[in-house]
Design a protein around this motif. Structure first.
Motif, short mmCIF file in Angstrom:
data_model
loop_
_atom_site.label_atom_id
_atom_site.label_comp_id
_atom_site.label_asym_id
_atom_site.label_seq_id
_atom_site.Cartn_x
_atom_site.Cartn_y
_atom_site.Cartn_z
N ARG A 1 2.74 10.08 -9.98
CA ARG A 1 1.91 10.24 -11.18
C ARG A 1 1.12 11.55 -11.13
O ARG A 1 1.05 12.30 -12.10
N TRP A 2 0.53 11.88 -9.96
CA TRP A 2 -0.26 13.11 -9.82
C TRP A 2 0.62 14.33 -9.99
O TRP A 2 0.23 15.31 -10.63
N GLU B 1 2.18 1.76 -3.52
CA GLU B 1 1.12 2.27 -4.40
C GLU B 1 0.87 3.76 -4.15
O GLU B 1 0.68 4.52 -5.12
N ASN B 2 0.87 4.15 -2.90
CA ASN B 2 0.66 5.57 -2.58
C ASN B 2 1.78 6.43 -3.14
O ASN B 2 1.53 7.53 -3.67
N GLU B 3 3.00 5.98 -3.04
CA GLU B 3 4.13 6.73 -3.57
C GLU B 3 4.04 6.85 -5.11
O GLU B 3 4.27 7.92 -5.67
N GLN B 4 3.68 5.76 -5.80
CA GLN B 4 3.53 5.80 -7.25
C GLN B 4 2.39 6.74 -7.65
O GLN B 4 2.50 7.48 -8.63
N GLU B 5 1.30 6.72 -6.89
CA GLU B 5 0.16 7.61 -7.16
C GLU B 5 0.57 9.07 -7.00
O GLU B 5 0.19 9.93 -7.80
N ARG B 6 1.36 9.37 -5.98
CA ARG B 6 1.81 10.74 -5.74
C ARG B 6 2.71 11.21 -6.89
O ARG B 6 2.57 12.33 -7.40
N GLU C 1 1.32 14.94 -13.64
CA GLU C 1 0.17 15.49 -14.39
C GLU C 1 -0.09 16.95 -14.04
O GLU C 1 -0.31 17.78 -14.92
N GLU D 1 0.83 -1.21 0.00
CA GLU D 1 0.00 0.00 0.00
C GLU D 1 0.86 1.25 0.00
O GLU D 1 0.56 2.22 -0.70
#
Length: 176
Positions: free
Chosen positions: A39-40, A32-37, A43, A29
């Protein structure tokens, strides 16, 4: 009962197994949070390209300040909307409680209060009234009887007056 109980070694084994699974899930988890950050950020925040000259740098900073001001105004507007909504919610909650009528009237007790305490409770602490009921009563002055002070003159004269039969007679008359 003894058949349903689990041995302590079995219980410790299952507990360690559950903890190791939970540890793996937490690590996944976090990744995943680090990858989401990342990616955001890619963008929404394009890479910063600093201009070479001072004039261009000043214009860039002015633009940046303008964007900060706009965002700050939006934040202030949203904060005021939230505060207004919370006040409305509190008012509606109070109205709901009033409509339900869950207020219980307390049983009144007989309380002894002085007149000053009662006026202070009724009128509040701002208005200090001292109501001394005894001051309104009629005052009666006591008459003070002053004892007549004997004029004690010369002691020799006093003894001469009391000497002889006449003196004794006067002494008995004055005592009686």
């Amino acid at each position: 009962m003894s058949e349903k109980k689990m041995s302590s070694s079995r219980r410790h084994y299952l507990k360690s197994l559950m903890l190791s699974i939970a540890k793996g899930l937490l690590e996944d988890e976090a990744k995943e949070n680090e990858q989401e950050r990342i990616r955001w950020m890619a963008e929404n925040c394009p890479p910063l390209s600093l201009p070479g000259g001072t004039q261009q740098l000043q214009e860039f900073l002015k633009e940046l300040h303008h964007k900060i001001d706009v965002i700050d105004e939006e934040r202030y507007d949203l904060e005021s909307k939230v505060n207004k909504a919370t006040k409305e919610i509190e008012d509606l909650n109070i109205k709901v409680i009033d409509l339900k009528g869950k207020f219980k009237k307390p049983t009144l007790r007989k309380v002894r209060m002085s007149a000053d305490a009662m006026l202070q409770a009724l009128l509040g602490s701002k208005h200090k009234v001292s109501m001394d009921l005894r001051s309104n009563l009629k005052q009666v002055k006591k008459e003070v009887k002053e004892e007549e002070l004997r004029n004690v003159g010369d002691w020799r004269q006093n003894i001469e007056d009391k000497s002889g039969m006449d003196g004794r007679k006067k002494m008995f008359e004055s005592e009686g």
